[in-house]
Design an enzyme around this catalytic site. Structure first.
Site, PDB file in Angstrom:
ATOM      1  N   SER A   9     -99.582 -71.493 -17.851  1.00 43.27           N
ATOM      2  CA  SER A   9     -99.198 -71.474 -16.443  1.00 43.27           C
ATOM      3  C   SER A   9     -98.615 -72.827 -16.056  1.00 43.27           C
ATOM      4  CB  SER A   9    -100.422 -71.175 -15.579  1.00 43.27           C
ATOM      5  OG  SER A   9    -100.133 -71.537 -14.247  1.00 43.27           O
ATOM      6  N   HIS A  34     -95.853 -68.522 -17.789  1.00 42.04           N
ATOM      7  CA  HIS A  34     -96.372 -67.954 -16.538  1.00 42.04           C
ATOM      8  C   HIS A  34     -95.942 -68.858 -15.373  1.00 42.04           C
ATOM      9  CE1 HIS A  34     -99.448 -65.515 -14.415  1.00 42.04           C
ATOM     10  NE2 HIS A  34     -99.649 -66.621 -13.705  1.00 42.04           N
ATOM     11  N   ASP A  36     -96.078 -69.374 -11.437  1.00 35.80           N
ATOM     12  CA  ASP A  36     -96.819 -68.956 -10.237  1.00 35.80           C
ATOM     13  C   ASP A  36     -96.046 -69.251  -8.963  1.00 35.80           C
ATOM     14  OD1 ASP A  36     -99.480 -68.039 -11.210  1.00 35.80           O
ATOM     15  OD2 ASP A  36     -99.527 -70.038 -12.086  1.00 35.80           O
ATOM     16  N   MET A  38     -96.162 -69.057  -4.889  1.00 33.40           N
ATOM     17  CA  MET A  38     -97.098 -68.898  -3.763  1.00 33.40           C
ATOM     18  C   MET A  38     -96.369 -69.166  -2.453  1.00 33.40           C
ATOM     19  SD  MET A  38    -100.279 -71.037  -5.310  1.00 33.40           S
ATOM     20  CE  MET A  38    -100.773 -70.877  -7.027  1.00 33.40           C
ATOM     21  N   HIS A  67     -95.271 -64.706 -11.602  1.00 31.16           N
ATOM     22  CA  HIS A  67     -96.451 -64.146 -10.930  1.00 31.16           C
ATOM     23  C   HIS A  67     -96.274 -64.371  -9.428  1.00 31.16           C
ATOM     24  CE1 HIS A  67    -101.118 -64.533 -10.268  1.00 31.16           C
ATOM     25  NE2 HIS A  67    -100.611 -63.465  -9.690  1.00 31.16           N
ATOM     26  N   MET A  69     -97.338 -64.418  -5.962  1.00 27.68           N
ATOM     27  CA  MET A  69     -98.452 -64.381  -5.014  1.00 27.68           C
ATOM     28  C   MET A  69     -97.829 -64.526  -3.634  1.00 27.68           C
ATOM     29  SD  MET A  69    -101.153 -66.629  -7.195  1.00 27.68           S
ATOM     30  CE  MET A  69     -99.851 -67.359  -8.166  1.00 27.68           C
ATOM     31  N   MET A 138    -106.803 -60.939 -12.179  1.00 26.83           N
ATOM     32  CA  MET A 138    -107.099 -62.294 -11.703  1.00 26.83           C
ATOM     33  C   MET A 138    -108.595 -62.539 -11.902  1.00 26.83           C
ATOM     34  SD  MET A 138    -104.447 -63.918 -10.735  1.00 26.83           S
ATOM     35  CE  MET A 138    -105.371 -65.363 -10.239  1.00 26.83           C
ATOM     36  N   ASP A 176    -105.937 -64.102 -15.877  1.00 29.70           N
ATOM     37  CA  ASP A 176    -105.413 -65.330 -15.273  1.00 29.70           C
ATOM     38  C   ASP A 176    -106.489 -66.004 -14.443  1.00 29.70           C
ATOM     39  OD1 ASP A 176    -103.857 -67.302 -14.112  1.00 29.70           O
ATOM     40  OD2 ASP A 176    -102.636 -65.925 -12.918  1.00 29.70           O
TER      41      ASP A 176
END
Ligand code: DX5
Ligand code: ZN
Length: 210
Positions: A9, A34, A36, A38, A67, A69, A138, A176
């Site tokens: 990540s 990965h 992330d 957000m 990913h 979010m 998660m 994750d």
């Protein structure tokens, strides 16, 4: 893809030396990166978005699993694909339109992951499991790296592995959050195929190859 697959990540990478981070991913045999994203709504922090992804995409030939979010992922899927996402993993909880998200991602020729937060039961995925390429469990509350794995989430990995067998399905199971050298054997035993690791991996403490 060889399984189990390591997916570092980037959240815990040094963005001042991203090339170094990508080189480490390669050296350790990572098969997915990965990434992330957000938005400050679905989770409190804000990380990075399409412009950053499109500029770092050229630093590595390893596929990116983005990913998301973010709330309402359906409205941003196209632009993340344009930015270079190879896989898109969105949250079941972030949309009323999981099926639409799945269709959009597949229509663009990309792989689909669906993710559930720790308190969301596996059962909510019953209908969509045949249509996704990956389920991301998660194992911490999304939003931050460096948290402790929540033990009951390991049972969700087992459940997904059992359902896959019973229903003769093909999705990958990913985990994750809080994976370190102590918890890695637990998640692998439970049936995780794709292991996401941020803080432990970039501190050099995961012991993936052992
Ligand atoms: C948390 C992110 C994770 C995070 C994992 O919301 O989805 O990908 O980077 O970090 P570690 O491995 O440190 O728990
Ligand atoms: Zn993540």
């Amino acid at each position: 893809m060889n399984l189990p697959c390591l997916s570092p990540s980037l959240l815990s990478a040094d963005f001042g030396n991203l090339q170094g981070a990508f080189d480490l991913c390669k050296k350790e045999g990572a098969q997915l990166i990965h990434v992330d994203v957000m938005d400050g709504h679905f989770v409190p922090p804000v990380s990075y978005g399409q412009p950053v992804i499109s500029s770092i995409r050229k630093c590595s030939d390893i596929p990116f699993d983005v990913h998301l979010m973010i709330e309402h992922p359906e409205s941003q899927i196209d632009s993340f694909i344009e930015a270079g996402a190879d896989w898109i993993t969105f949250h079941y909880e972030a949309t009323n339109h999981s099926d639409l998200c799945i269709q959009k991602i597949h229509k663009a020729g990309k792989k689909v992951g669906i993710s559930i937060c720790p308190s969301t039961p596996v059962a909510v995925l019953e209908e969509v499991l045949p249509y996704v390429d990956l389920v991301l469990v998660m194992s911490v509350n999304p939003g931050w790296g460096g948290q402790k794995l929540i033990p009951y989430c390991v049972d969700k990995i087992k459940k997904l592995a059992d359902i896959r067998k019973e229903r003769n399905l093909n999705y990958l199971i990913s985990v994750d959050g809080g994976v370190n050298k102590t918890t890695l054997p637990m998640v692998l035993d439970a049936g995780a195929d794709v292991v996401v690791s941020g803080s432990s991996f970039f501190k050099g403490e995961l012991d993936w190859k052992k």
